[in-house]
Structure formats: C-alpha cells, structure tokens
Write a protein that holds these residues in place. Structure first.
Motif, short mmCIF file in Angstrom:
data_model
loop_
_atom_site.label_atom_id
_atom_site.label_comp_id
_atom_site.label_asym_id
_atom_site.label_seq_id
_atom_site.Cartn_x
_atom_site.Cartn_y
_atom_site.Cartn_z
N SER A 198 2.48 7.09 -20.44
CA SER A 198 2.55 6.25 -21.65
C SER A 198 3.88 5.52 -21.77
CB SER A 198 2.32 7.10 -22.90
OG SER A 198 1.04 7.71 -22.88
N THR A 199 4.95 6.15 -21.27
CA THR A 199 6.29 5.56 -21.39
C THR A 199 6.77 4.92 -20.10
OG1 THR A 199 7.40 7.62 -20.74
CG2 THR A 199 6.92 7.32 -23.09
N ASN A 200 5.91 4.95 -19.06
CA ASN A 200 6.31 4.45 -17.74
C ASN A 200 7.59 5.14 -17.28
OD1 ASN A 200 5.97 2.94 -15.42
ND2 ASN A 200 6.95 1.11 -16.22
N TYR A 201 7.55 6.47 -17.29
CA TYR A 201 8.67 7.31 -16.88
C TYR A 201 9.90 7.11 -17.76
CZ TYR A 201 5.95 8.47 -12.75
OH TYR A 201 4.96 8.92 -11.90
N GLY A 202 9.68 6.98 -19.04
CA GLY A 202 10.78 6.91 -19.98
C GLY A 202 11.34 5.53 -20.23
N VAL A 203 10.80 4.51 -19.56
CA VAL A 203 11.33 3.15 -19.73
C VAL A 203 11.07 2.63 -21.14
CG1 VAL A 203 11.10 0.75 -18.97
CG2 VAL A 203 11.13 2.61 -17.28
N ARG A 204 9.90 2.96 -21.68
CA ARG A 204 9.53 2.51 -23.03
C ARG A 204 9.20 3.73 -23.88
NH1 ARG A 204 7.23 -0.83 -19.31
NH2 ARG A 204 7.79 -3.05 -19.40
N PRO A 205 10.23 4.39 -24.42
CA PRO A 205 10.00 5.62 -25.19
C PRO A 205 9.05 5.40 -26.36
CG PRO A 205 12.34 5.30 -24.73
CD PRO A 205 11.65 4.03 -24.34
N LEU A 206 8.27 6.42 -26.63
CA LEU A 206 7.34 6.38 -27.76
C LEU A 206 8.06 6.80 -29.04
CD1 LEU A 206 4.34 8.26 -26.10
CD2 LEU A 206 4.51 5.79 -26.50
N PRO A 207 7.53 6.42 -30.19
CA PRO A 207 8.06 6.97 -31.44
C PRO A 207 7.94 8.50 -31.40
CG PRO A 207 6.60 5.12 -31.89
CD PRO A 207 6.46 5.43 -30.42
N GLN A 208 8.89 9.19 -32.01
CA GLN A 208 8.90 10.64 -31.95
C GLN A 208 7.59 11.24 -32.47
OE1 GLN A 208 11.19 12.39 -30.43
NE2 GLN A 208 10.14 14.33 -30.84
N ALA A 209 7.06 10.67 -33.54
CA ALA A 209 5.81 11.21 -34.11
C ALA A 209 4.67 11.12 -33.10
CB ALA A 209 5.45 10.46 -35.39
N GLU A 210 4.61 10.03 -32.32
CA GLU A 210 3.56 9.88 -31.32
C GLU A 210 3.76 10.86 -30.17
OE1 GLU A 210 0.15 8.23 -29.34
OE2 GLU A 210 0.82 8.57 -31.39
#
Length: 237
Positions: free
Chosen positions: A202-214
């Motif tokens: 979902s984050t492409n290995y941390g490149v696009r971090p998700l909101p903490q709640a997600e």
C-alpha cells in the motif's frame, strides 16, 4: 532452528572477509558501499551504471574496481547484504521483545501482542528507508539482478527472519494458542502477508506512508483475519 547452518556459513564468510582486509581498506569499501546504497535505492540495479556509482562515491571507476573487482554486481551484493544484516538484526530483536520465548503471552493478550509485532515490523520501513528502497528495486528488477545476489539477500535477511518467525509460531502452538495446521512456515508467511506485506504494498515500501489510523486499521484487520485462520480461541474483539 533447522537451517541455522546457512546463516552461520554466511556470517563466517563475511567475518573472514573482513579479517583479511586492512581497517583502512575496509573503511574505504564501506564508504563506497554507503554512497552506492543511495544511488541503487534511487535508480535501481539496472539503471545504476559503474560510472554513476563511482561518481556518487567520489572516486574513479578504477578505484571502484580495485575494491570491488566484480563491479556493479559485487557492489550491489555487498550493499544488499550489509543493509539486510542490519534490518534482520532489528527484526529479530523486535520479535524477541514482543514474543519473548521465556514468557509466552496469555490467551487474552495474544491479539494485542501480534498487533504489536506487526506494528514493530512495519516501523522498520521508516527506520531503514535506504534498505527498503533497495528491496523495492530487487522485486521490480528480479529478472535483471544476478541470481547469486538474490540468494545472498535472501540468506542475509528474509530467510533467517522467516525461520525465526516460524519458530515463534511453533512456540505459540506449543502453548495451545495457535493451530498451525501442520505448517509453521506457512503460518508465519500468512501472518506477514496479512499484516506487514499489505502495508508494504500500500505504501510502495514506505515511499507513500499511510495515515496512522489507516495503518492501524490494516494491522488490526490483518491480525484478526490471521487469528480466525490459526487462533485456537479466535480474535478477542
């Protein structure tokens, strides 16, 4: 664990190599590897040329080949093994901290502890961004990365971590908390697939971090699904 000899062989090979290199030469090699890690993480294996790697390290290509006669492949293997060792050690430490072999969780705490473990593993992407950039490229360029490099990466990181997690799952089964259905390795793989791998993708290995709640929603849902498949008491929520 049954395959520990592979890791010991890999470690002894690295240790022997370091003993045979003078401290000054080793320091230079690590400086080259550190600079190369940045470039490999940005460009990937196929696009990173020897000239670009040398320029990133501030050296000539002749100097690069003097330290790494195998050129780009040897340098990439060195970088991947080095960062994988660091991340492996961090993963194993977090695994032991959450699922202490000497203090198995109570049934009512199992879901909480598995959520904590998944959260700890996910946090590694922020702690070791350069390593996970390399892993992202390894998966994207697997057909271009030499087979021996892929093997070295697996033996340095994913292999021993997977076996340690499988052993932790066996201990949970021994205390009556999990039903492994006869396959501890598969149980461990499914735990990772339902938790950390979901967020990795979902984050492409941390490149696009998700909101903490997600992130928390995905981890919690993944652990609950895991316990529905493998828990003897089912999820507590």
């Amino acid at each position: 664990m049954g395959e520990a000899g592979v890791d010991e062989t890999n470690e002894s090979r690295l240790t022997k190599a370091r003993r045979e290199v003078s401290p000054r030469r080793l320091e230079k090699q690590m400086a080259i590897a550190s600079a190369s890690c940045t470039l490999f993480g940005r460009e990937g294996y196929a696009r990173a040329s020897v000239d670009a790697l040398a320029a990133e390290a501030g050296i000539s290509t002749r100097t690069l080949y003097n330290h790494f006669p195998g050129g780009k492949a040897q340098l990439f293997e060195t970088v991947v093994t080095w960062t994988s060792n660091e991340v492996r050690d961090a993963q194993l430490a977090r695994l032991r901290a959450v699922l202490d072999p000497e203090r198995p969780p109570r049934a009512g705490d199992l879901e909480r502890d598995l959520v904590a473990l998944a959260r700890a593993f996910v946090g590694l992407m922020a702690d070791y961004p350069n390593h996970f950039a390399l892993v992202r490229h390894i998966h994207a360029e697997a057909d271009h990365v030499p087979a021996e490099v892929l093997k070295a990466w697996y033996e340095a990181g994913p292999g021993p971590v997977g076996r340690a997690l499988a052993e932790a799952m066996r201990r949970l089964a021994d205390t009556g908390l999990l039903d492994l259905h006869g396959d501890a390795a598969m149980t461990a793989a499914h735990f990772l697939a339902l938790t950390t791998h979901t967020i990795v993708q979902s984050t492409n290995y941390g490149v696009r971090p998700l909101p903490q709640a997600e992130t928390e929603r995905l981890i919690g849902g993944g652990v609950a699904a895991f316990l529905r498949a493998y828990g003897r008491t089912g999820p507590t929520r």
